[in-house]
Design a protein around this motif. Structure first.
Motif, PDB file in Angstrom:
ATOM      1  N   ALA A  16       0.861  -1.187   0.000  1.00 55.24           N
ATOM      2  CA  ALA A  16       0.000   0.000   0.000  1.00 55.24           C
ATOM      3  C   ALA A  16       0.894   1.234   0.000  1.00 55.24           C
ATOM      4  N   ARG A  17       0.394   2.278  -0.653  1.00 56.87           N
ATOM      5  CA  ARG A  17       1.179   3.509  -0.772  1.00 56.87           C
ATOM      6  C   ARG A  17       0.230   4.693  -0.781  1.00 56.87           C
ATOM      7  N   SER A  18       0.655   5.751  -0.078  1.00 59.24           N
ATOM      8  CA  SER A  18      -0.073   7.016  -0.139  1.00 59.24           C
ATOM      9  C   SER A  18       0.950   8.119  -0.357  1.00 59.24           C
ATOM     10  N   ARG A  19       0.470   9.332  -0.324  1.00 61.12           N
ATOM     11  CA  ARG A  19       1.373  10.467  -0.492  1.00 61.12           C
ATOM     12  C   ARG A  19       2.441  10.489   0.598  1.00 61.12           C
ATOM     13  N   GLU A  39       4.007  -6.846   8.385  1.00 59.08           N
ATOM     14  CA  GLU A  39       3.809  -5.609   7.642  1.00 59.08           C
ATOM     15  C   GLU A  39       4.406  -4.486   8.459  1.00 59.08           C
ATOM     16  N   ARG A  40       5.066  -3.581   7.772  1.00 61.44           N
ATOM     17  CA  ARG A  40       5.686  -2.445   8.456  1.00 61.44           C
ATOM     18  C   ARG A  40       5.563  -1.202   7.597  1.00 61.44           C
ATOM     19  N   MET A  41       5.567  -0.063   8.281  1.00 62.18           N
ATOM     20  CA  MET A  41       5.554   1.224   7.591  1.00 62.18           C
ATOM     21  C   MET A  41       7.000   1.565   7.250  1.00 62.18           C
ATOM     22  N   GLN A  42       7.246   1.873   6.006  1.00 58.56           N
ATOM     23  CA  GLN A  42       8.584   2.299   5.610  1.00 58.56           C
ATOM     24  C   GLN A  42       8.733   3.776   5.910  1.00 58.56           C
ATOM     25  N   SER A  43       9.859   4.143   6.490  1.00 60.58           N
ATOM     26  CA  SER A  43      10.119   5.555   6.756  1.00 60.58           C
ATOM     27  C   SER A  43      10.873   6.154   5.577  1.00 60.58           C
ATOM     28  N   SER A  44      11.006   7.464   5.623  1.00 59.29           N
ATOM     29  CA  SER A  44      11.780   8.149   4.593  1.00 59.29           C
ATOM     30  C   SER A  44      13.266   7.901   4.780  1.00 59.29           C
ATOM     31  N   GLY A  45      13.630   7.382   5.965  1.00 61.99           N
ATOM     32  CA  GLY A  45      15.034   7.152   6.274  1.00 61.99           C
ATOM     33  C   GLY A  45      15.732   8.376   6.831  1.00 61.99           C
ATOM     34  N   ARG A  46      15.028   9.518   6.845  1.00 65.34           N
ATOM     35  CA  ARG A  46      15.660  10.755   7.299  1.00 65.34           C
ATOM     36  C   ARG A  46      15.529  10.944   8.792  1.00 65.34           C
ATOM     37  N   GLY A  47      14.475  10.441   9.395  1.00 70.67           N
ATOM     38  CA  GLY A  47      14.245  10.622  10.817  1.00 70.67           C
ATOM     39  C   GLY A  47      13.578  11.953  11.122  1.00 70.67           C
ATOM     40  N   ALA A  48      13.445  12.213  12.409  1.00 71.86           N
ATOM     41  CA  ALA A  48      12.780  13.423  12.872  1.00 71.86           C
ATOM     42  C   ALA A  48      13.474  13.916  14.135  1.00 71.86           C
ATOM     43  N   VAL A  49      13.081  15.119  14.544  1.00 73.35           N
ATOM     44  CA  VAL A  49      13.646  15.725  15.749  1.00 73.35           C
ATOM     45  C   VAL A  49      12.517  16.243  16.635  1.00 73.35           C
ATOM     46  N   MET A  50      12.799  16.314  17.933  1.00 71.85           N
ATOM     47  CA  MET A  50      11.922  16.956  18.907  1.00 71.85           C
ATOM     48  C   MET A  50      12.828  17.749  19.828  1.00 71.85           C
ATOM     49  N   ILE A  51      12.376  18.938  20.215  1.00 70.32           N
ATOM     50  CA  ILE A  51      13.215  19.832  21.003  1.00 70.32           C
ATOM     51  C   ILE A  51      12.468  20.302  22.235  1.00 70.32           C
ATOM     52  N   VAL A  52      13.150  20.245  23.391  1.00 70.95           N
ATOM     53  CA  VAL A  52      12.638  20.811  24.638  1.00 70.95           C
ATOM     54  C   VAL A  52      13.327  22.158  24.804  1.00 70.95           C
ATOM     55  N   PRO A  53      12.664  23.254  24.397  1.00 67.94           N
ATOM     56  CA  PRO A  53      13.313  24.568  24.450  1.00 67.94           C
ATOM     57  C   PRO A  53      13.123  25.236  25.817  1.00 67.94           C
ATOM     58  N   PHE A  54      14.235  25.713  26.364  1.00 66.08           N
ATOM     59  CA  PHE A  54      14.218  26.449  27.631  1.00 66.08           C
ATOM     60  C   PHE A  54      14.226  27.939  27.339  1.00 66.08           C
ATOM     61  N   ILE A  55      13.142  28.627  27.720  1.00 70.59           N
ATOM     62  CA  ILE A  55      13.068  30.078  27.579  1.00 70.59           C
ATOM     63  C   ILE A  55      14.012  30.722  28.598  1.00 70.59           C
ATOM     64  N   ASP A  56      14.069  30.147  29.779  1.00 71.27           N
ATOM     65  CA  ASP A  56      15.028  30.530  30.822  1.00 71.27           C
ATOM     66  C   ASP A  56      15.251  29.279  31.668  1.00 71.27           C
ATOM     67  N   ASP A  57      15.899  29.398  32.815  1.00 71.29           N
ATOM     68  CA  ASP A  57      16.208  28.216  33.628  1.00 71.29           C
ATOM     69  C   ASP A  57      14.984  27.520  34.196  1.00 71.29           C
ATOM     70  N   GLU A  58      13.860  28.219  34.280  1.00 67.40           N
ATOM     71  CA  GLU A  58      12.666  27.676  34.927  1.00 67.40           C
ATOM     72  C   GLU A  58      11.501  27.420  33.980  1.00 67.40           C
ATOM     73  N   GLN A  59      11.609  27.844  32.714  1.00 70.28           N
ATOM     74  CA  GLN A  59      10.453  27.818  31.828  1.00 70.28           C
ATOM     75  C   GLN A  59      10.792  27.159  30.493  1.00 70.28           C
ATOM     76  N   ILE A  60       9.917  26.248  30.069  1.00 68.18           N
ATOM     77  CA  ILE A  60      10.053  25.606  28.765  1.00 68.18           C
ATOM     78  C   ILE A  60       8.921  26.093  27.862  1.00 68.18           C
ATOM     79  N   MET A  61       9.081  25.869  26.574  1.00 67.93           N
ATOM     80  CA  MET A  61       8.058  26.284  25.615  1.00 67.93           C
ATOM     81  C   MET A  61       7.499  25.053  24.913  1.00 67.93           C
ATOM     82  N   LEU A  62       6.184  24.958  24.912  1.00 70.80           N
ATOM     83  CA  LEU A  62       5.467  23.909  24.191  1.00 70.80           C
ATOM     84  C   LEU A  62       4.670  24.555  23.070  1.00 70.80           C
TER      85      LEU A  62
END
Length: 182
Positions: A16-19, A39-62
């Motif tokens: 099966a294939r989609s966009r 059966e498995r989903m094929q990935s693009s092989g590039r991967g992905a990233v996720m980031i936990v950004p700290f606005i300051d020492d006490e605060q993160i941004m979601l």
């Protein structure tokens, strides 16, 4: 502990294939002679990233963005695919600029994780971002993402949020808290 021998691949076929996705049937022979089709989903092989950004020492941004799989809005950390030719670090810096309008002078790798590895071959690289500075890039989101600052000492309340359910975001938060305790 001895490493197990991976099964022999007898045949692979796209069923099966989609966009965005490709589903592959894989016929396997295990070391004990048993044959099975997975059966498995094929990935693009590039991967992905996720980031936990700290606005300051006490605060993160979601960010809160539409999640088509659940057909609702979900709260999580900035994330995205690695573009062709990019390193995970370059992709993390770009995604920060696209999703929250900040660059980072410091990226700290936390861990590379997988999701349902029995079915998906994709890897996500998780980073902490510190020493942020304003810089915006145009992203590919269909609408502006809602930026949600969060006090880190209220992590338990974040875990209790009804719209903070993505396992990779939860893992990123818990790994960040663990790293800060060291």
């Amino acid at each position: 502990m001895a490493r197990k021998q991976v099964p022999e691949i007898l045949q692979r076929q796209i069923v099966a294939r989609s966009r965005l996705l490709r589903i592959e049937a894989v016929d396997l022979k295990f070391s004990n002679g048993v044959e099975r089709q997975f059966e498995r989903m094929q990935s693009s092989g590039r991967g992905a990233v996720m980031i936990v950004p700290f606005i300051d020492d006490e605060q993160i941004m979601l960010v809160r963005e539409y999640a088509a799989g659940l057909h609702n809005y979900q709260l999580g950390f900035p994330k995205g695919l690695i573009d062709p030719g990019e390193t995970p670090e370059e992709a993390a810096l770009r995604e920060l600029k696209e999703e929250i309008g900040y660059g980072a002078r410091e990226l700290i790798p936390l861990k590379s994780v997988t999701m349902a590895p029995q079915f998906f071959s994709a890897t996500m690289h998780i980073f902490i971002a510190r020493d942020l500075y304003p810089e915006k890039l145009e992203g590919d989101e269909p609408e502006p993402l809602e930026q949600v600052p969060w006090q880190l000492h209220k992590a338990e309340a974040l875990l209790a949020q009804e719209d903070f359910t993505e396992a990779r975001s939860i893992a990123a938060l818990l790994m960040t808290l663990r790293k800060l305790q060291k």
